[in-house]
Design a protein around this motif. Sequence first.
Motif, short mmCIF file in Angstrom:
data_model
loop_
_atom_site.label_atom_id
_atom_site.label_comp_id
_atom_site.label_asym_id
_atom_site.label_seq_id
_atom_site.Cartn_x
_atom_site.Cartn_y
_atom_site.Cartn_z
N TRP A 22 52.34 39.00 11.61
CA TRP A 22 51.56 39.10 12.84
C TRP A 22 50.75 37.83 13.11
O TRP A 22 50.65 37.39 14.25
CB TRP A 22 50.63 40.31 12.80
N LYS A 59 63.95 40.44 18.99
CA LYS A 59 62.87 41.29 18.46
C LYS A 59 61.50 40.67 18.74
O LYS A 59 60.56 41.37 19.12
CB LYS A 59 63.08 41.48 16.96
N THR A 60 61.40 39.35 18.57
CA THR A 60 60.12 38.66 18.82
C THR A 60 59.75 38.71 20.30
O THR A 60 58.60 38.97 20.66
CB THR A 60 60.22 37.21 18.35
N ARG A 93 58.66 42.18 21.16
CA ARG A 93 57.33 42.45 20.60
C ARG A 93 56.25 41.87 21.51
O ARG A 93 55.25 42.53 21.81
CB ARG A 93 57.21 41.85 19.20
#
Length: 452
Positions: A22, A263-264, A267
């Motif tokens: 994160w 995915k990034t 997110r």
Amino acid sequence: MASERAEDVGREASLEYPETDWRGFFESHFGPSMLWALISIGGSHIVLAPTLGGTFGLAAIWMFGLIYLAKYGAWELGIRYNYGVGSNPIEGYRDLPGPKNWALWLTILVFTVMYTFITASVGMSTAAFVAALTPEWFTAAWAYVTFVGGAGVLVLVSRYSLLEKALIGFTVALGVLVLLGVVVGPPSQEVVLETTFAMPDLTGPVFVGLFAAAAGFAPTGFSTSILIGSWSMAKGEGASELHEKGLDPDDPKYHDYIRAWIKTGRRDFNIGYVFSFLLIVAMVILASNVLYPNPPTDANLAFAIGNILSESFGDWSYYAMLVGAFAALYSTVITLLDGSARATGDILPMALEDESIDSERVRKLVVVGVVVVSSATVVALGEVPVTLLLYVAAILAVTEIFFYPANWYVVEKNLPEPFRPSRAWHVYYVVSLVLVLIFGAMGAAVRLGFIG
């Protein structure tokens, strides 16, 4: 042959994979979603949420929840395309079936004509808050011409970074204040019991008109999938790096790389989407507490919104809310002007298939055109910030549907097979598209006078 393989391995080894923790994510990849969220924290949050909350109470939360759930797919597809193909979805629109480049011209029409009226509606709401903070002679019409004209100048010279940072700071502060306000001053038990599960007249003009407006404007219009695509691609992340290095995204050995970037990107967008939803829910709760059952009107918009935090923090919050609301709306005006003009400048050479076109000149012409036409519209209509925004928002529920199926088509056509939507996603897209079409039909019924 061996030398080619060695060169390919060397290029593959130099690929930059996204940070997975994160901390690394926020330091290196976070950003496009919050730029997108700042567009939404304008008309939908400052005007529409209090209007629906003041009209329907806490039941408005379910309405916005359905809208957010149904509309998510259009942006999810755009993000999937951004990072999986390595370009903006608008580039794929050239491959849509039908007359040559028709989708590009339709998109240009949205970013010029429709964004002129979106700017007018958000700008008029901005002017209402300026007028509440200034002497009586400085009317909302003068405030619009002054501040929207000023925004146009800033966008033309591209020297508004400091102002933009200040506006973002005020907007974020407003968001924090609103969320805290819900904790400090929640609605009374009476309002909770009366409105949380109250079923409005689903065929009545009040519900249909307000819901259609919310469906068009909240969290934003679908065309912003093009804008967030531009911001995402500006970071140079995802499959775009494969193209730069001459590597084939369809090659299985790069699929882990593409998967990590999709995915990034998802997110990042999910954070902005959740933040936007939480803030709109908070505004509905505050409106239910302070305004219900008397929603803001054209005449008292600034006063009503200014008092939305009064029961939580007292009289001082009136001016804090006015300043914060102004900042949120004005940052939206600047982003709309800049985003629509840049998008048009980028798309026009593709539509005309003429790379010699000066995109920068097109950008400046669009900025001037939007400012002039929107200002004339506002001066002609007078001070009707709520009415104009509701009207434009209902039209958006109809006109921007196109971007959802367009994004789905280009994803299915251009993404490597492993990254195309699964069967479960297909079911979601179909259901949500049906809902979006119903939203559009409601907007059309209101604007054509079938309900009203």
